[in-house]
Design an enzyme around this catalytic site. Structure first.
Site, PDB file in Angstrom:
ATOM      1  CG  HIS A 205      29.555  63.466 -75.180  1.00  0.00           C
ATOM      2  ND1 HIS A 205      28.236  63.291 -75.481  1.00  0.00           N
ATOM      3  CD2 HIS A 205      29.647  64.657 -74.548  1.00  0.00           C
ATOM      4  CE1 HIS A 205      27.539  64.327 -75.065  1.00  0.00           C
ATOM      5  NE2 HIS A 205      28.372  65.177 -74.487  1.00  0.00           N
TER       6      HIS A 205
HETATM    7  C1  UD1 Z   1      31.305  69.667 -74.337  1.00  0.00           C
HETATM    8  C2  UD1 Z   1      30.340  70.163 -73.262  1.00  0.00           C
HETATM    9  C3  UD1 Z   1      29.202  69.171 -73.109  1.00  0.00           C
HETATM   10  C4  UD1 Z   1      28.548  68.866 -74.436  1.00  0.00           C
HETATM   11  C5  UD1 Z   1      29.605  68.397 -75.415  1.00  0.00           C
HETATM   12  C6  UD1 Z   1      29.048  68.074 -76.769  1.00  0.00           C
HETATM   13  C7  UD1 Z   1      31.356  71.421 -71.420  1.00  0.00           C
HETATM   14  C8  UD1 Z   1      31.704  71.378 -69.999  1.00  0.00           C
HETATM   15  N1  UD1 Z   1      31.004  70.250 -71.979  1.00  0.00           N
HETATM   16  O1  UD1 Z   1      31.894  68.475 -73.852  1.00  0.00           O
HETATM   17  O2  UD1 Z   1      28.231  69.705 -72.241  1.00  0.00           O
HETATM   18  O3  UD1 Z   1      27.575  67.868 -74.258  1.00  0.00           O
HETATM   19  O4  UD1 Z   1      30.589  69.430 -75.539  1.00  0.00           O
HETATM   20  O5  UD1 Z   1      30.044  67.589 -77.600  1.00  0.00           O
HETATM   21  O6  UD1 Z   1      31.404  72.477 -72.011  1.00  0.00           O
HETATM   22  N2  UD1 Z   1      37.898  67.652 -79.007  1.00  0.00           N
HETATM   23  C9  UD1 Z   1      38.408  67.536 -80.268  1.00  0.00           C
HETATM   24  N3  UD1 Z   1      37.887  68.330 -81.238  1.00  0.00           N
HETATM   25  C10 UD1 Z   1      36.891  69.215 -81.003  1.00  0.00           C
HETATM   26  C11 UD1 Z   1      36.402  69.330 -79.701  1.00  0.00           C
HETATM   27  C12 UD1 Z   1      36.900  68.532 -78.713  1.00  0.00           C
HETATM   28  O7  UD1 Z   1      39.289  66.751 -80.535  1.00  0.00           O
HETATM   29  O8  UD1 Z   1      36.458  69.914 -81.949  1.00  0.00           O
HETATM   30  C13 UD1 Z   1      38.438  66.760 -77.936  1.00  0.00           C
HETATM   31  C14 UD1 Z   1      39.563  67.389 -77.182  1.00  0.00           C
HETATM   32  O9  UD1 Z   1      40.490  66.416 -76.913  1.00  0.00           O
HETATM   33  C15 UD1 Z   1      38.921  67.841 -75.887  1.00  0.00           C
HETATM   34  C16 UD1 Z   1      37.821  66.819 -75.697  1.00  0.00           C
HETATM   35  O10 UD1 Z   1      37.408  66.471 -77.016  1.00  0.00           O
HETATM   36  O11 UD1 Z   1      39.810  67.862 -74.836  1.00  0.00           O
HETATM   37  C17 UD1 Z   1      36.654  67.358 -74.938  1.00  0.00           C
HETATM   38  O12 UD1 Z   1      36.172  68.584 -75.508  1.00  0.00           O
HETATM   39  P1  UD1 Z   1      35.489  69.699 -74.578  1.00  0.00           P
HETATM   40  O13 UD1 Z   1      34.903  70.795 -75.366  1.00  0.00           O
HETATM   41  O14 UD1 Z   1      36.408  70.060 -73.488  1.00  0.00           O
HETATM   42  O15 UD1 Z   1      34.307  68.895 -73.877  1.00  0.00           O
HETATM   43  P2  UD1 Z   1      33.230  67.898 -74.502  1.00  0.00           P
HETATM   44  O16 UD1 Z   1      33.455  66.572 -73.888  1.00  0.00           O
HETATM   45  O17 UD1 Z   1      33.162  67.999 -75.971  1.00  0.00           O
END
Ligand code: UD1
Length: 362
Positions: A205
């Site tokens: 991811h």
């Molecule tokens: C975040 C953390 C990362 C961790 C990861 C575990 C930061 C900078 N990154 O990254 O260190 O390893 O979580 O998963 O904080 N989304 C959904 N549903 C959710 C959550 C996210 O659809 O419940 C999608 C959204 O489109 C979002 C994307 O995933 O924009 C990324 O989510 P985000 O929390 O911004 O970062 P992660 O890549 O999950």
């Protein structure tokens, strides 16, 4: 003593659970569980509350997704109000996600001491958003609780004084050992029709792997090749799901790569424990496979967890598809992965943290 404990994203939940259990058992620290809502999907958040028997959050900030600035800013604004209303004596943040950074900034500015659990990890790669989060959080923290010996040197080099550093071990392993027996009873292998040691478990991811089309196609191509000899189980993070849709045409997704929705904690631990090999770019999985003795290939150029390579089962293989494929073939050719468990990865880290806090706040 009232301690606000911050969780936001998936890798935070298994780090907070042992602390809450320990604090409740001792009755010396009153936990105030704050969920920022950085992760909000059922299978990225809610299922972890059930699996880890976490209490319902006392506060849910509901910030959701966004750019780094948006997400960090929203958490800061909402959490500042929590601090104003609740007046915690301590703010405990875990890991390195944006919620960790945002809440430590609020704590520091409101003069509430911050405790950082999993402090001092460094990849020395500033292109990784988590590295920035780690550095800023550590410099602002009154209590830097570290997981491995090299963290102390990393912190001191950045000006953190020794009186703020406490080597307590790895809290994630508290959850792993506490729930291992329960996880063994998970039916995930039957559900996915997998045989013990007969499959490869994959998670990817990191933006550096999945957001870049060439890199992601290269890695996915390697997985497709590997899946010709052994089924690949790939619980897909929501970010990665979007990138698969964008970059990998349906006819390049062999059915032996099982692209499934993210799974809960107990199912994942079971899937990890029984895998022949794990390929990942996660931080925590490098640690969990080290303790479980399952071979792990980390598809990254660096790791903030070098002890998992030095002592554990982890091997850094970079992000080139051909190199990953060769490394996977080699790993699959071996029967066992030699490993030693790093010091203080013994399931008792929450107790050591509570000891330090009780002494300091007396
Ligand atoms: C975040 C953390 C990362 C961790 C990861 C575990 C930061 C900078 N990154 O990254 O260190 O390893 O979580 O998963 O904080 N989304 C959904 N549903 C959710 C959550 C996210 O659809 O419940 C999608 C959204 O489109 C979002 C994307 O995933 O924009 C990324 O989510 P985000 O929390 O911004 O970062 P992660 O890549 O999950």
């Amino acid at each position: 003593m009232k301690a606000a404990i911050i969780v936001g994203a998936r890798p935070n939940f298994m780090k907070a659970a042992p602390l809450i259990r320990e604090f409740k058992a001792r009755g010396t620290v009153t936990p105030l569980l704050v969920h920022t809502g950085q992760h909000y999907d059922e299978n990225m958040s809610k299922i972890f509350f059930e699996d880890l028997e976490l209490p319902q959050p006392d506060m849910y900030l509901g910030v959701g997704s966004g750019t780094h600035a948006e997400q960090t800013g929203k958490v800061m604004t909402a959490f500042e109000q929590v601090v104003e209303d609740e007046r915690p004596d301590l703010i405990i943040v875990v890991g390195d996600v944006n919620s960790t950074l945002a809440c430590s900034l609020v704590g520091a500015k409101r003069l509430v001491p911050v405790a950082h659990v999993e402090s001092g990890l460094r990849s020395f790669d500033l292109a990784m958003p988590e590295e920035i989060n780690r550095m800023v959080t550590d410099i602002l923290s009154r209590f830097c609780f570290t997981t491995s010996p090299e963290a102390e040197g990393n912190l001191k080099r950045e000006g953190v004084t020794g009186d703020r550093i406490f080597f307590v071990g790895n809290i994630m392993i508290d959850s792993l050992l506490f729930y291992l027996e329960k996880a063994k009873r998970s039916r995930i292998l039957e559900k996915l029709e997998l045989e013990e040691r007969g499959y490869i478990l994959v998670t990817l991811h990191r933006p550096s792997n999945v957001d870049d089309p060439d890199t992601f196609r290269g890695i996915f191509g390697a997985l497709a090749e590997i899946s010709r000899t052994s089924p690949v189980v790939f619980p897909v993070h929501p970010r990665t799901r979007k990138m698969i849709e964008a970059f990998i045409p349906p006819d390049s997704r062999p059915k032996e790569i099982r692209l499934i929705d993210p799974i809960g904690y107990l199912d994942f631990v079971k899937a990890m424990e029984k895998a022949r090999l794990v390929i990942t770019d996660s931080g925590g999985i490098q640690e969990e496979t080290t303790v479980l003795g399952v071979p792990c290939l980390t598809a990254r150029k660096n790791t903030e967890r070098p002890i998992t390579v030095d002592l554990g089962t982890n091997r850094l293989v970079g992000t080139d598809g051909d190199v990953i494929l060769e490394a996977a073939k080699e790993a699959l050719g071996k029967e066992t992965a030699e490993h030693r468990i790093p010091p203080l990865w013994d399931g008792k880290t929450a107790g050591r943290i509570a000891d330090v806090l009780e002494k300091q706040f007396k």
